[in-house]
Design a protein around this motif. Structure first.
Motif, short mmCIF file in Angstrom:
data_model
loop_
_atom_site.label_atom_id
_atom_site.label_comp_id
_atom_site.label_asym_id
_atom_site.label_seq_id
_atom_site.Cartn_x
_atom_site.Cartn_y
_atom_site.Cartn_z
N ILE A 1 70.91 57.54 62.39
CA ILE A 1 69.48 57.79 61.52
C ILE A 1 69.44 58.91 60.91
O ILE A 1 69.10 58.96 59.82
CB ILE A 1 68.46 57.02 62.37
N LYS A 2 69.46 59.86 61.96
CA LYS A 2 69.29 61.24 61.14
C LYS A 2 70.28 61.85 60.25
O LYS A 2 69.95 62.45 59.27
CB LYS A 2 69.31 62.28 62.44
N GLU A 3 71.57 61.32 60.34
CA GLU A 3 72.60 61.72 59.44
C GLU A 3 72.25 61.14 58.24
O GLU A 3 72.85 61.47 57.09
CB GLU A 3 73.95 61.08 60.06
N ARG A 4 71.62 59.69 58.15
CA ARG A 4 71.36 59.12 56.91
C ARG A 4 70.07 59.75 56.27
O ARG A 4 70.15 59.69 54.91
CB ARG A 4 71.07 57.71 57.00
N LEU A 5 69.18 60.24 57.01
CA LEU A 5 67.91 60.93 56.18
C LEU A 5 68.00 62.49 56.01
O LEU A 5 67.52 63.04 55.13
CB LEU A 5 66.79 60.56 57.16
N PHE A 6 69.04 63.04 56.83
CA PHE A 6 68.95 64.44 56.64
C PHE A 6 70.37 65.07 56.75
O PHE A 6 71.33 64.45 57.24
CB PHE A 6 68.38 65.12 58.06
N THR A 7 70.60 66.22 55.77
CA THR A 7 71.87 66.61 55.83
C THR A 7 72.22 67.83 56.90
O THR A 7 73.58 67.97 56.98
CB THR A 7 71.87 67.62 54.57
N PRO B 1 71.49 67.28 60.95
CA PRO B 1 70.87 66.45 62.08
C PRO B 1 70.38 67.30 63.18
O PRO B 1 69.47 67.25 63.80
CB PRO B 1 72.04 65.54 62.64
N VAL B 2 71.02 68.46 63.31
CA VAL B 2 70.84 69.36 64.37
C VAL B 2 69.46 70.05 63.77
O VAL B 2 68.51 70.08 64.81
CB VAL B 2 71.72 70.51 64.26
N GLU B 3 69.04 70.57 62.65
CA GLU B 3 67.82 70.93 62.41
C GLU B 3 66.79 69.83 62.46
O GLU B 3 65.55 69.91 62.80
CB GLU B 3 67.81 71.50 61.01
N ARG C 1 66.82 67.39 64.48
CA ARG C 1 66.20 67.13 65.90
C ARG C 1 65.04 67.99 66.14
O ARG C 1 64.42 67.71 67.08
CB ARG C 1 67.45 67.41 66.59
N LYS C 2 65.05 69.20 65.52
CA LYS C 2 64.10 70.24 66.03
C LYS C 2 62.68 69.60 65.25
O LYS C 2 61.64 69.82 65.88
CB LYS C 2 64.17 71.53 65.20
N LEU C 3 62.93 68.79 64.46
CA LEU C 3 61.54 68.26 63.67
C LEU C 3 61.21 66.83 64.40
O LEU C 3 60.02 66.52 64.58
CB LEU C 3 61.70 67.87 62.29
N ILE C 4 62.19 66.15 64.97
CA ILE C 4 61.95 64.90 65.76
C ILE C 4 62.56 64.97 67.19
O ILE C 4 63.71 64.43 67.45
CB ILE C 4 62.57 63.58 64.97
N PRO C 5 62.14 65.75 68.18
CA PRO C 5 62.46 65.96 69.40
C PRO C 5 62.85 64.47 70.23
O PRO C 5 63.93 64.37 70.90
CB PRO C 5 61.63 66.80 70.05
N ASP C 6 62.12 63.61 69.96
CA ASP C 6 62.20 62.16 70.53
C ASP C 6 61.79 61.31 69.60
O ASP C 6 60.63 61.13 69.13
CB ASP C 6 61.13 62.23 71.77
N ILE C 7 62.82 60.41 69.14
CA ILE C 7 62.42 59.50 67.87
C ILE C 7 61.41 58.22 68.10
O ILE C 7 61.07 57.86 67.42
CB ILE C 7 63.79 58.93 67.56
N PHE C 8 61.21 58.12 69.45
CA PHE C 8 60.05 57.31 69.75
C PHE C 8 58.85 57.78 70.09
O PHE C 8 57.81 57.21 70.16
CB PHE C 8 60.45 57.00 71.14
#
Length: 251
Positions: A229-235, A237-239, A241-248
């Motif tokens: 999901i993060k690869e589709r929305l963000f260029t 993904p590592v950065e 993950r800092k914005l979304i520590p837990d996707i739930f």
């Protein structure tokens, strides 16, 4: 239609990616064809009612309809997820600010803003689409069983649970039914706490707890890793993950 929350949107994205694999694994050509014809059907309970053609079974010889008992759920409504929309907007805006939002992520941000504005804090409220749905249901009922509503059979008793969406649904249904009958139906309307346990099937606490455990297990089974999901929305993904520590976790 019930507007999907972020979690439902995520599941829909993954379902799109999984359709070819699902078709191969389960070999359900009919299910795949239905989803390909209308991907909104993947929304399950969030998918608006479809008025598909109906074919009634002919009654036995010598029998004819004389009474209808209709049990209806409310029509399409807004979701309960106002906080989810706002949190998603905050995350995507922050991603845009630091320059890691993909075109798909930017499109999602624009659409989420539109949904949030249309939601307008109206959690669980019946939409105008829901009003139209019940009007269509009433019209279909009248056309399928005209004998029940012919002159002389004019009494209609209507009882609703106490929810706003249910009251408006009942109003839309009965208004259209009366229009179809030329304004000659005699209605008895009622609602209240006394009827709540009759028309609303409130599950027991034990049942709700058991069903919630099942829902949670299915909810998380779609997403073992949020990387896709993060690869589709963000260029980056590592950065991301800092914005979304837990996707739930968004609340």
């Amino acid at each position: 239609m019930m507007i999907p929350s972020l979690r439902a949107w995520i599941c829909a994205v993954l379902l799109l990616c999984m359709l070819p694999a699902a078709a191969q694994q389960h070999r359900s050509a009919a299910a795949v064809a239905a989803l390909e014809a209308n991907i909104d059907r993947a929304g399950g309970n969030t998918h608006a009612y479809e008025f598909a053609p109906l074919h009634d079974t002919k009654p036995p010889k010598g029998f004819k309809p004389f009474y209808i008992s209709h049990y209806g759920r409310h029509g399409s409504r807004s979701d309960w997820s106002g906080p989810y929309y706002r949190e998603l907007i905050r995350i995507l805006e922050e991603a845009g600010r630091i320059g890691i939002l993909t075109p798909e992520g930017d499109s999602l941000l624009a659409e989420t803003r539109l949904v949030n504005d249309a939601h307008a804090g109206m959690d669980g409220r019946l939409s105008q689409r829901g009003v139209r749905e019940h009007a269509q249901l009433a019209e279909r009922m009248y056309r399928r069983y005209p004998e029940v509503f012919r002159k002389g059979s004019t009494h209609v008793r209507s009882i609703s649970s106490i929810g706003q969406r249910c009251l408006i649904s009942m109003a839309a249904f009965t208004t259209r039914l009366d229009e179809c009958a030329g304004g000659r139906l005699d209605f008895y309307w009622d609602n209240g706490e006394t009827f709540q346990y009759v028309v609303s099937n409130d599950a027991s606490k034990e049942t709700r707890q058991k069903s919630q455990r099942l829902i949670d297990s299915l909810d998380r089974s779609f997403i073992q890793d949020s990387v896709q999901i993060k690869e589709r929305l963000f260029t980056n993904p590592v950065e991301a993950r800092k914005l979304i520590p837990d996707i739930f976790v968004f609340e």
